[in-house]
Design an enzyme around this catalytic site. Sequence first.
Site, PDB file in Angstrom:
ATOM      1  CG  HIS A  84     -17.194  -0.720  50.719  1.00  0.00           C
ATOM      2  ND1 HIS A  84     -18.304  -1.612  50.374  1.00  0.00           N
ATOM      3  CD2 HIS A  84     -17.243   0.075  49.809  1.00  0.00           C
ATOM      4  CE1 HIS A  84     -19.315  -1.326  49.483  1.00  0.00           C
ATOM      5  NE2 HIS A  84     -18.806  -0.058  49.063  1.00  0.00           N
ATOM      6  CG  HIS A 143     -18.805  -3.039  54.599  1.00  0.00           C
ATOM      7  ND1 HIS A 143     -17.902  -3.877  55.134  1.00  0.00           N
ATOM      8  CD2 HIS A 143     -19.028  -3.449  53.506  1.00  0.00           C
ATOM      9  CE1 HIS A 143     -17.224  -4.374  53.981  1.00  0.00           C
ATOM     10  NE2 HIS A 143     -17.924  -4.440  53.070  1.00  0.00           N
ATOM     11  CG  ASP A 172     -20.880  -5.217  49.636  1.00  0.00           C
ATOM     12  OD1 ASP A 172     -20.295  -4.057  50.219  1.00  0.00           O
ATOM     13  OD2 ASP A 172     -20.427  -6.016  49.098  1.00  0.00           O
ATOM     14  CD1 TRP A 220      -9.814  -3.764  48.473  1.00  0.00           C
ATOM     15  CD2 TRP A 220     -11.067  -5.045  49.793  1.00  0.00           C
ATOM     16  NE1 TRP A 220     -10.164  -4.425  47.622  1.00  0.00           N
ATOM     17  CE2 TRP A 220     -10.714  -5.509  48.631  1.00  0.00           C
ATOM     18  CE3 TRP A 220     -11.913  -5.801  50.712  1.00  0.00           C
ATOM     19  CZ2 TRP A 220     -11.146  -6.829  48.086  1.00  0.00           C
ATOM     20  CZ3 TRP A 220     -12.316  -7.018  50.237  1.00  0.00           C
ATOM     21  CH2 TRP A 220     -12.019  -7.497  48.920  1.00  0.00           C
ATOM     22  CG  HIS A 232     -19.836  -2.318  46.051  1.00  0.00           C
ATOM     23  ND1 HIS A 232     -18.621  -1.335  46.208  1.00  0.00           N
ATOM     24  CD2 HIS A 232     -19.183  -3.562  46.522  1.00  0.00           C
ATOM     25  CE1 HIS A 232     -17.603  -2.046  46.471  1.00  0.00           C
ATOM     26  NE2 HIS A 232     -17.909  -3.605  46.718  1.00  0.00           N
ATOM     27  CG  HIS A 240     -20.047  -8.846  45.320  1.00  0.00           C
ATOM     28  ND1 HIS A 240     -18.897  -9.418  45.794  1.00  0.00           N
ATOM     29  CD2 HIS A 240     -20.400  -7.984  46.289  1.00  0.00           C
ATOM     30  CE1 HIS A 240     -18.237  -8.825  46.766  1.00  0.00           C
ATOM     31  NE2 HIS A 240     -19.108  -7.807  47.279  1.00  0.00           N
TER      32      HIS A 240
END
Length: 211
Positions: free
Chosen positions: A48, A52, A54, A18, A58, A159
């Site tokens: 991450h 992976h 979360d 990222w 997070h 999320h």
Amino acid sequence: MSKWIDISQPLTNDMAHWPGDTPFHYTLSATKEQIGSANIGEITTSLHIGTHIDAAFHFDSNGKTVDQLDLDLYIGKAAVIDVSHTETITTAVLKKYPFDQTTRLLLRTSLPNNPKRFPSKFPYLDPEIAQFLSEKGIQLLGIDIPSVDAPDSKELHTHHALHQHGIHILENIMLDHVNPGFYDLIALPLAIHGADGSPVRAVLRPLEGNE
């Protein structure tokens, strides 16, 4: 018995990460030739990186950390569905697929699996799918893209929507070589105390009638 299929990204020094995160790096901190007994490696990485999970911590400072998660979420029957025909994944799209027999759903999207390239754009996951998936009993959503939200999102609406409906997140799995159907899934996070996420080794095994 069917063999396990690896759906995790290999952790390599040239893998994509990222933007702004700590890249993955493995090196030998000591060699057998140096110390006479063993090779000893070390890694530095964002949590991450690659495939992976979360934890809620997070994106929610009051959310659970990795060590507080129920391991049963990441082991058991999972459905793989192919939604690669669309760039926008909505409730209307998901309603076309049968996955009532499991609490874990894995999405094969239109983004080709390429661990060495960080995509500038992901397929869009409408936050409203969270309520629909919750009504279907889904507790774990896995995707083959780096995030359930856009790379430039600050609000992380999807999320939060998934979390509010009790759905946990598995990101960056690799499904290009996996046929739709039902599988046994193992995608266990490391027991990192207080962590916001964890790399996982994710594997699938076809269930009877799906080989």
